[in-house]
Design an enzyme around this catalytic site. Structure first.
Site, PDB file in Angstrom:
ATOM      1  N   ASN A 138      -7.389  -2.301  14.410  1.00 29.12           N
ATOM      2  CA  ASN A 138      -8.780  -2.665  14.080  1.00 29.12           C
ATOM      3  C   ASN A 138      -8.838  -3.894  13.172  1.00 29.12           C
ATOM      4  OD1 ASN A 138      -7.852  -1.657  11.691  1.00 29.12           O
ATOM      5  ND2 ASN A 138      -9.292   0.050  11.542  1.00 29.12           N
ATOM      6  N   HIS A 180      -7.023  -4.336  10.381  1.00 27.60           N
ATOM      7  CA  HIS A 180      -6.762  -4.117   8.954  1.00 27.60           C
ATOM      8  C   HIS A 180      -5.466  -4.787   8.512  1.00 27.60           C
ATOM      9  CE1 HIS A 180      -4.603  -0.087   9.878  1.00 27.60           C
ATOM     10  NE2 HIS A 180      -3.699  -0.829   9.285  1.00 27.60           N
ATOM     11  N   ASP A 219       0.809  -1.218   0.000  1.00 28.73           N
ATOM     12  CA  ASP A 219       0.000   0.000   0.000  1.00 28.73           C
ATOM     13  C   ASP A 219       0.841   1.267   0.000  1.00 28.73           C
ATOM     14  OD1 ASP A 219       1.014  -0.307   2.549  1.00 28.73           O
ATOM     15  OD2 ASP A 219      -0.909  -0.717   3.481  1.00 28.73           O
ATOM     16  N   GLU A 256      -9.524  -1.634   5.509  1.00 32.02           N
ATOM     17  CA  GLU A 256     -10.174  -1.312   6.771  1.00 32.02           C
ATOM     18  C   GLU A 256     -11.413  -2.201   6.969  1.00 32.02           C
ATOM     19  OE1 GLU A 256      -8.562   0.442   8.725  1.00 32.02           O
ATOM     20  OE2 GLU A 256      -8.188   2.494   8.099  1.00 32.02           O
TER      21      GLU A 256
HETATM   22  C1  GLP Z   1      -0.206   0.515   8.452  1.00 34.08           C
HETATM   23  C2  GLP Z   1       0.090  -0.390   7.282  1.00 34.08           C
HETATM   24  C3  GLP Z   1      -0.165  -1.841   7.606  1.00 34.08           C
HETATM   25  C4  GLP Z   1       0.456  -2.197   8.952  1.00 34.08           C
HETATM   26  C5  GLP Z   1      -0.169  -1.339  10.022  1.00 34.08           C
HETATM   27  C6  GLP Z   1       0.316  -1.667  11.413  1.00 34.08           C
HETATM   28  O1  GLP Z   1      -1.529   0.868   8.555  1.00 34.08           O
HETATM   29  N1  GLP Z   1      -0.673  -0.028   6.141  1.00 34.08           N
HETATM   30  O2  GLP Z   1       0.368  -2.648   6.576  1.00 34.08           O
HETATM   31  O3  GLP Z   1       0.275  -3.560   9.238  1.00 34.08           O
HETATM   32  O4  GLP Z   1       0.165   0.007   9.706  1.00 34.08           O
HETATM   33  O5  GLP Z   1       1.370  -0.834  11.768  1.00 34.08           O
HETATM   34  P1  GLP Z   1       2.348  -1.089  12.972  1.00 34.08           P
HETATM   35  O6  GLP Z   1       3.208  -2.234  12.560  1.00 34.08           O
HETATM   36  O7  GLP Z   1       3.128   0.204  13.086  1.00 34.08           O
HETATM   37  O8  GLP Z   1       1.504  -1.376  14.152  1.00 34.08           O
END
Ligand code: GLP
Length: 236
Positions: A132, A134, A65, A139
């Site tokens: 959440n 995702h 993404d 989402e």
């Molecule tokens: C972002 C990314 C996800 C990732 C998520 C969790 O939203 N798009 O791919 O898994 O963050 O982030 P973190 O690893 O900082 O908790």
């Protein structure tokens, strides 16, 4: 589903690197994630590369993404993230690294990304998880998405990720691979660390399979490996 519970973040990152390394050595196509969770894994892979244990020259990478509307050189972009934590530090050919472009004609970009994933099917997908549930930027929703698309970020994601945006407005939209595309990877590694993810990981791995918790679909994948620390995996 295989679950590896490691003592702490450092050991979980080392374990993840040991699982990922053979895919790199055999020149596979690897789906990559951003966020703070995989940073330790990327650090371990850089160490292995510098010790001449793994060779990135033949692999392709396809990122999940990107934010919409950030400047090309923004330090908050996922391109910048990947360059600084991995690509600039290993012997990868950057022409083989793909990240959605969050600027310009987004419909065209979604199509281009769909074609790319069709041309280079993902052998191994690395994932983190949002609070959440995702994955990528898919989402919670009423249905599981299929292809690359543009999403409005939820308040939970905005709150969690705004810590990375100091002095710059956080985008409210992102472009992400769809759930079906993530699921089509031959193998998936889900990384998770920290107490704050314990509840959502329990819901995702042991709760009902529902698009309200996008990661719950992973329960159905035939080659899912979960690697995490004790704090995140205490309920599973
Ligand atoms: C972002 C990314 C996800 C990732 C998520 C969790 O939203 N798009 O791919 O898994 O963050 O982030 P973190 O690893 O900082 O908790």
């Amino acid at each position: 589903m295989k679950i590896f519970t490691e003592g702490d973040y450092e050991h979980m990152s080392m374990m993840a690197a040991n699982v990922v390394a053979p895919y790199i050595c055999s020149g596979m196509t690897i789906g990559l994630a951003t966020g703070s969770t995989p940073i330790g894994l990327y650090g371990e892979l850089v160490k292995k590369c510098r010790a001449n244990k793994i060779d990135f020259s033949r692999i392709k990478t396809i990122n999940l993404d990107e934010y919409v509307g950030l400047d090309k050189d923004s330090k908050q972009s996922y391109r910048y993230f990947m360059d600084s934590f991995l690509f600039d530090l290993v012997n990868i050919d950057k022409r083989n690294t793909f990240i959605p472009n969050g600027n310009g004609d987004l419909d065209k970009e979604c199509k281009r990304y769909d074609e790319l994933i069709e041309r280079y099917p993902i052998d191994l997908q690395i994932l983190g998880i949002g609070h959440n549930g995702h994955i990528g930027f898919n989402e919670p929703s009423d249905s599981f998405s299929k292809n690359t698309h543009v999403v409005e970020l939820t308040k939970s994601t905005m709150d969690a990720n705004s810590r990375f945006f100091t002095g710059e407005k956080m985008p409210e939209k992102a472009i992400t691979m769809g759930i079906a595309q993530i699921f089509s990877a031959k193998s998936i590694i889900l990384l998770v660390n920290g107490e704050s993810k314990a509840d959502i990981i329990r819901e995702a791995l042991l709760g009902p399979i529902t698009p309200r918790v996008p990661a719950s679909i992973l329960q159905l994948h035939e080659d899912l490996t979960v690697i995490g620390d004790m704090a995140a995996l205490k309920y599973v």
